[in-house]
Structures are given as structure tokens and as C-alpha cells.
Design a protein around this motif. Structure first.
Motif, short mmCIF file in Angstrom:
data_model
loop_
_atom_site.label_atom_id
_atom_site.label_comp_id
_atom_site.label_asym_id
_atom_site.label_seq_id
_atom_site.Cartn_x
_atom_site.Cartn_y
_atom_site.Cartn_z
N LEU A 191 0.82 -1.41 0.20
CA LEU A 191 0.02 -0.06 0.03
C LEU A 191 0.92 1.28 0.15
O LEU A 191 0.50 2.33 -0.67
CB LEU A 191 -0.87 0.04 1.25
N PRO A 192 1.77 1.25 0.87
CA PRO A 192 2.61 2.63 0.81
C PRO A 192 3.26 2.85 -0.68
O PRO A 192 3.26 4.23 -0.96
CB PRO A 192 3.60 2.28 1.83
N LEU A 193 3.76 1.97 -1.15
CA LEU A 193 4.12 1.94 -2.62
C LEU A 193 3.12 2.56 -3.69
O LEU A 193 3.24 3.44 -4.44
CB LEU A 193 5.04 0.95 -3.07
N ALA A 194 2.05 1.75 -3.60
CA ALA A 194 0.89 2.04 -4.51
C ALA A 194 0.31 3.79 -4.19
O ALA A 194 0.23 4.34 -5.15
CB ALA A 194 -0.26 0.97 -4.38
N ASN A 195 0.46 3.93 -3.08
CA ASN A 195 -0.05 5.21 -2.73
C ASN A 195 1.06 6.28 -2.88
O ASN A 195 0.68 7.45 -3.14
CB ASN A 195 -0.78 5.41 -1.23
#
Length: 183
Positions: A152-156
Motif C-alpha cells: 500500500l505505501p508504494l501504491a499510494n
């Protein structure tokens, strides 16, 4: 005191701890206890111009017929600089295609057509109303598994990169847009 509108509320209220006198709820279903019963595909909505500081649509927009008309109506009933929070199923999620009542699918740039700073709005200008996308978050209000907490941190942080190269391998469930009304 902020005036908050929850469209297509069902039995949900927005996150945080707003008091009941701050919130107006609207739904088409008379069985959910909404303050106002109204079909969101019928315009105009039963509100005055420049009435709300914040509007929430949680898994509503994908069910409505005319996204452009809805965005124009949200703009009309919002105060200048109001916040609009739109949660939709992400187009690669099984939840997007599973529901036979869904009429639209959303990518990270689907609402960029309304962002005055985005090339899509500048080039195509489907509507004269303007918003600023202040952020987009995948699975923002969803409990996250250990693997999602890694991805999630990478996607966001890089939503377009994630969407282009990785979303087909590991699709997120939903996408939340935070918009500021420009008037």
C-alpha cells in the motif's frame, strides 16, 4: 461548525466523530433512516447553492448514471474550498465488476478530468466546474492484511506507476479521492 452531507449514506456515517447536528444524510432507500430520501440521478439535488463544507460519497458514484452531472451538482451545493470525499471500487478489484448495478469503473485518473491543474481537464474540459485532487488513496478506510501493509505505501506514493505496472498482479479493492472545491 462544519456542515457535512453524506450521499447514498445507507447506514454509514463518515469516519471521525461528527455530531448528528453537523450531518445531513441522503439515500434513495427509505428503510435506512436517512434524513432525506432522494434519487441521486434526479437533478437538482434538494439543497441550496454553497451549503456544505464537506460531502461524502462512499461506494455511490459507480452506481449513478451521469458522473459529470453528479460532479457539477456536488460543486453547486458545496461551499468554496469544501472537501469532497469519493470512495469507489478500484477498476481492477473484483468488487468493481461483481455488482451488476455498477455503471462506471474508476482508475487513479478518472476524476482528473475535473482537476483544474491536470492536463485532462485542460485538454478536454468536459465540464466547467473545477476541483483540485488533494490526494488519492488506495484502500484508505479498509483493514489491511500484512501484505497490503507492505504494498500500500508504494501504491499510494506512486499511484500511476502502481496502476500501470503492478495493479494487474495485486489489485487494490477501492480508491478514495479527496477533492477541494474550486469556486
Amino acid at each position: 461548525m462544519k456542515k457535512i452531507l453524506v450521499l447514498g449514506c445507507g447506514k454509514k456515517i463518515p469516519p471521525g466523530d461528527p455530531t448528528k447536528d453537523q450531518i445531513t444524510t441522503l439515500d434513495i432507500n427509505p428503510n435506512v433512516g436517512a434524513d432525506i430520501i432522494h434519487d441521486l440521478d434526479k437533478f437538482p439535488y434538494p439543497f441550496a447553492d454553497n451549503e456544505f463544507d464537506q460531502i461524502h460519497l462512499d461506494n455511490v458514484l459507480e452506481h449513478l448514471t451521469d458522473v459529470i452531472a453528479v460532479m457539477e451538482e456536488l460543486h453547486r451545493i458545496s461551499k468554496p474550498n469544501a472537501e469532497i470525499v469519493v470512495i469507489v471500487p478500484y477498476f481492477r478489484s473484483i468488487w468493481a465488476a461483481l455488482d451488476p448495478t455498477h455503471k462506471h469503473f474508476f482508475t487513479v485518473d478518472s476524476l482528473s478530468y475535473f482537476d483544474q491543474n491536470h492536463i485532462y481537464h485542460q485538454r478536454y474540459a468536459y465540464s466547467s466546474v473545477k476541483f483540485e485532487i488533494t490526494s488519492r488513496k488506495f484502500n484508505h478506510f479498509i483493514d489491511k492484511s500484512w501484505f497490503r501493509r507492505l504494498v500500500l505505501p508504494l501504491a499510494n506514493s506512486w499511484p500511476n506507476y502502481y496502476e500501470t505496472y503492478f495493479s494487474h498482479l495485486y489489485p487494490m479493492e477501492d480508491l478514495t479521492y479527496f477533492l477541494k472545491v474550486i469556486k
